[in-house]
Design a protein around this motif. Structure first.
Motif, mmCIF file in Angstrom:
data_model
loop_
_atom_site.group_PDB
_atom_site.id
_atom_site.type_symbol
_atom_site.label_atom_id
_atom_site.label_comp_id
_atom_site.label_asym_id
_atom_site.label_seq_id
_atom_site.Cartn_x
_atom_site.Cartn_y
_atom_site.Cartn_z
ATOM 1 N N GLU A 81 -10.087 24.971 -4.234
ATOM 2 C CA GLU A 81 -10.087 25.731 -5.486
ATOM 3 C C GLU A 81 -11.287 26.661 -5.633
ATOM 4 N N GLN A 129 -7.864 17.852 -0.454
ATOM 5 C CA GLN A 129 -8.120 17.132 -1.706
ATOM 6 C C GLN A 129 -7.213 15.905 -1.803
ATOM 7 N N ASP A 130 -7.617 14.984 -2.677
ATOM 8 C CA ASP A 130 -6.787 13.792 -2.883
ATOM 9 C C ASP A 130 -5.397 14.172 -3.408
ATOM 10 N N ASN A 131 -5.368 15.183 -4.262
ATOM 11 C CA ASN A 131 -4.060 15.587 -4.802
ATOM 12 C C ASN A 131 -3.556 16.866 -4.141
ATOM 13 N N GLN A 132 -3.865 16.990 -2.862
ATOM 14 C CA GLN A 132 -3.528 18.213 -2.129
ATOM 15 C C GLN A 132 -2.024 18.508 -2.161
ATOM 16 N N THR A 133 -1.706 19.777 -2.384
ATOM 17 C CA THR A 133 -0.323 20.216 -2.180
ATOM 18 C C THR A 133 -0.367 21.376 -1.197
ATOM 19 N N GLN A 176 -13.934 13.603 -2.174
ATOM 20 C CA GLN A 176 -12.522 13.194 -2.094
ATOM 21 C C GLN A 176 -12.406 12.064 -1.064
ATOM 22 N N VAL A 178 -9.168 11.239 0.458
ATOM 23 C CA VAL A 178 -7.866 11.248 1.120
ATOM 24 C C VAL A 178 -8.025 11.151 2.644
ATOM 25 N N ASP A 182 -2.323 11.098 5.816
ATOM 26 C CA ASP A 182 -1.426 10.626 4.752
ATOM 27 C C ASP A 182 -0.709 11.782 4.047
ATOM 28 N N LEU A 183 -1.161 13.002 4.317
ATOM 29 C CA LEU A 183 -0.538 14.155 3.659
ATOM 30 C C LEU A 183 0.609 14.743 4.475
ATOM 31 N N LYS A 186 3.865 15.742 2.838
ATOM 32 C CA LYS A 186 3.750 16.916 1.975
ATOM 33 C C LYS A 186 3.650 18.194 2.793
#
Ligand code: GLN
Ligand code: ZN
Length: 764
Positions: A81, A129-133, A176, A178, A182-183, A186
């Protein structure tokens, strides 16, 4: 028919055109449109070179303005970001991630770079990021460049970094937690979309780089291959056929991760020829094997006889339809063309092949195995002649060097006393305060320096005039360090074009080039010298400048050398003698230099070994230990010839020592300066865990970027370091040398650094 393939082409162009264009753009001298036009022209040129050479499979999307992993970070919407909030346009956002951005009220440091494999190329680390998209941009570069080539009449094979490798390379952003792998779920839809678009654009095959398969992988990463490639397989004809590509190592320890029934698998048969049999037996019954037989990492001509034998043996196992002849890796790591080397001795030039020549080699080998050797008889004969000439040349052998090597004794590897004795004597002589400040060696290589060096090389000024100029630069550097109030000075390395080339030019056994540049990171290129024969030192290499620097400085002045392993790793090494032999020869030459420096009154001598880690065999085990053994020995051989009171420093451009800390400790250097500002301070924990007794200067700010760190930032960093290191152990310095920086930012950053050091000095 056996097809020929190139895995990637160097980006810079014949005259480092890309470097010049990007730097002009950064300096605000040209527009973005001009930069992009140059880039496009380069791509077209490079495709054409390959087409004209007769290469069947030509890569696209191997090009990048800065780095190809960085391109994917941006195209996949994985931009942290902090780079998106200030609404930079996409190209500037891209460069902001690559090199930081401090302009127009925006102030962001760059993403971390890493020499991920054992080459000198730096990849940008995806930082997640932990909430990576993830979200595919609307005009992904891979698609744009595929179409661009197509319009020019060239049907290319786009190159992508594969999803598992992309995630294995990634790390969690600061703060972070993550685990990138694990992503995967996504991330895969983005690949699906991109591959679909490539197919729609007309791409029949895609080179998907999954080189992480050469590592010892965590179970989770290894297990990620299967679902990933099953997913791709389930997409059938919606996506191009995939060439699963590995290089820089063997994959026999990870055979079960090779996707079943994938279209093709590429392996590096220059590095690990022995893996052919095993891999050929493990791939699916229709899978094509892409045999990497032309070295993408070195400059030696391919031995056609040997390469053809290798390819023939693959054909015997799989049949002609199932074999591709290829470069071992991307040619990114080789210089553009031998044709630019007008000054090279013709005897030696005949032994070399750079990128433009290697693409011809690939095509020639493919033709030889398709149509039979008679179809390329002349090329084969000329090649055999070169091979023979090199093997029997007097330029490769020096009996005196071999004799000295045979006489090395155990005692040649040890300092006179233990560290505790040494440091007491050094302290008596140097009288340094707590938290001593220093820099890593080089100061900005200004335009003026380059200009004078050029004039000298061209014979437009005399040696005396040039020496005078260098002395003035040293005077200025000393004065600046006086003003900054640093504690241990450097002379600034104004006389050095490059930390390895400079030494190469002063050693026998080396040859050097005028245009053989290779990209190191972003716009930074290096011109590695070439080791062609046994190495020796005909005369002192750095004593004149160091002696002068000591004479004009009131404070201790560091002598500055590049260590044997780094000289080896950042040269193109011989491929006819083991690297340990070459390192030992370099070490003996440097040992004489270290002793000469000491005699000349230089009390602190830094021997840089930033390349030590990248030489680590990629997998742990016997091969790695053997490497560490000879690498450490070479460093010690070069440094231990001095008295206890002479302080030996060494420098590393990284701080991830976990895997081989025993070797770092075994170097027995009195002071280590290491990169640390972009890494986690936690990494310093290894020094604590092993009760490391000697001194350490973890870098307090990043030097790859023009950004100026604030005093507070540096204080915070030092505070963090003090959680791991004792005050009496800690030196304060930047991450690395400052040669790529401008003076203005250098001074401002160092003022903040010295102030921060003084703050802690007052406190303790
Ligand atoms: N002494 C060198 C310099 O400061 C070290 C460079 C490096 O580690 N890469 O430039
Ligand atoms: Zn460094």
């Amino acid at each position: 028919m056996v097809q020929s393939a190139v895995l990637g082409f160097p980006r810079q162009g014949k005259l480092r055109d890309l470097k010049k264009a990007t730097e002009a753009y950064w300096a605000g001298k040209t527009s973005q449109a001009e930069l992009l036009a140059t880039a496009k022209e380069l791509r077209l040129n490079h495709w054409k070179i390959q087409k004209d050479a007769g290469v069947d499979i030509i890569p696209s999307n191997d090009f990048a303005l800065y780095d190809h992993v960085l391109t994917q970070i941006q195209d996949f919407g994985a931009v942290p970001e902090r780079y998106t909030t200030s609404n930079l346009d996409p190209v500037d956002e891209y460069f902001a991630m690559g090199r930081g951005h401090q302009k127009g009220g925006v102030d962001v440091p760059s993403l971390e770079m890493v020499k991920w494999f054992d080459s000198n190329y730096h990849y940008v680390k995806p930082t997640l990021q932990d909430n990576q998209t993830f979200k595919l941009v609307s005009n992904p570069k891979a698609v744009v460049e595929f179409k661009e080539a197509k319009e020019a009449g060239i049907n290319t094979r786009p190159v992508l970094v594969g999803p598992v490798t992309f995630l294995h390379l990634a790390k969690a952003d600061r703060g972070q937690s993550v685990n990138p792998i694990d992503l995967l779920e996504k991330l895969l839809p983005v690949y699906e979309q991109l591959l679909t678009q490539l197919k729609e654009a007309g791409a029949e095959t895609v080179q998907i780089d999954e080189a992480s398969l050469v590592f010892d992988l965590p179970a989770k990463v290894k297990a990620a291959y299967k679902p990933t490639y099953e997913k791709f397989a389930s997409l059938g004809d919606k996506i191009p056929k995939l060439v699963f590509t590995t290089y820089f190592g063997d994959i026999v320890h990870n055979l079960e991760a090779i996707p079943k029934d994938i279209y093709a698998v590429h392996i590096d048969l220059v590095r690990n020829p022995e893996q052919l049999e095993t891999v050929a037996g493990a791939i699916g019954s229709k899978t094509i094997l892409s045999a990497g037989v032309v070295d993408g990492r070195n400059i030696w001509k391919t031995n056609f006889k040997r390469a053809i034998e290798t390819v023939e043996s693959a054909i015997q196992k799989l049949g002609k339809e199932r074999v591709i002849v290829a470069t071992s890796s991307s040619l990114l790591h080789t210089p553009h063309t031998l044709a630019s080397e007008e000054k090279l001795d013709p005897e030696i030039a005949d032994w070399f092949a750079f990128a433009c020549e290697k693409v011809v080699e690939v095509a020639t080998i493919a033709k030889a195995v398709t149509e039979g050797p008679a179809s390329v008889r002349e090329a084969l004969e000329a090649n055999a002649k070169s091979m023979n000439a090199r093997a029997t040349s007097k330029r490769t052998n020096n009996p005196q060097v071999k004799d000295r090597q045979s006489k090395i004794a155990e005692s040649d590897y040890n300092r006179k006393s233990e560290f505790s004795t040494r440091i007491a004597q050094q302290q008596k002589k140097l009288n340094l305060p707590l938290f001593p400040t220093t820099t890593i060696g080089s100061f900005p290589q200004t335009k003026e320096i380059r200009l004078q060096r050029n004039k000298f090389t061209k014979g437009e000024i005399t040696e005396a005039q040039y020496d005078k100029f260098i002395e003035q630069e040293i005077d200025m550097n000393v004065k600046i360090q006086d003003e900054l109030d640093l504690d241990v000075y450097v002379h600034g390395e104004p006389e050095r074009n490059d930390m390895v080339q400079y030494f190469g030019e002063r050693l026998d056994g080396y040859t050097f080039t005028t245009h053989a540049w290779v990209q190191s990171y972003g716009s930074r290129c290096v011109r590695p010298p070439i080791i062609v024969g046994d190495i020796s030192r005909p005369a002192p290499m750095t004593v004149k400048e160091s002696k002068y620097a000591v004479s004009v400085s009131k404070k201790p002045m560091k002598g500055m050398l590049t260590g044997p392993v780094t000289c080896l790793r950042w040269s193109f090494p011989r491929d006819d003698v083991h690297q340990s032999v070459q390192a030992e020869q370099l070490a003996l030459a440097l040992r004489d230099e270290v002793v000469d420096l000491e005699k000349a009154g230089v009390d602190v001598i830094q021997v840089d070994e930033p390349a030590l880690r990248e030489g680590l065999p990629l997998r742990s085990g016997k091969e790695r230990e053997a490497y560490l053994d000879w690498a450490v020995k070479a460093f010690r051989l070069s440094t231990v010839g001095v008295e206890d009171s002479t302080q030996i420093h060494s420098h590393f451009c990284y701080s991830e020592f976990q895997d081989f800390f025993h070797a770092i400790a075994a170097l027995d250097a009195d002071v280590l300066s290491i990169e640390n500002s972009k890494s986690d301070a936690k990494l310093l924990g290894v020094f604590v865990d092993s009760a490391y007794p000697r001194h350490i200067g973890p870098g307090v700010y990043d030097i790859h970027s023009p950004r100026i760190p604030s005093e507070q930032e540096i204080k915070d960093r030092i505070e963090e370091m003090l959680q791991y290191l004792k005050p009496e152990q800690l030196w304060i310095d930047p991450d690395c040398g400052l040669k790529t920086r401008q003076w203005k930012e250098t001074k401002e950053a160092l003022v903040n650094m010295v102030n921060a050091a003084k703050f802690f000095r007052a406190k303790y």
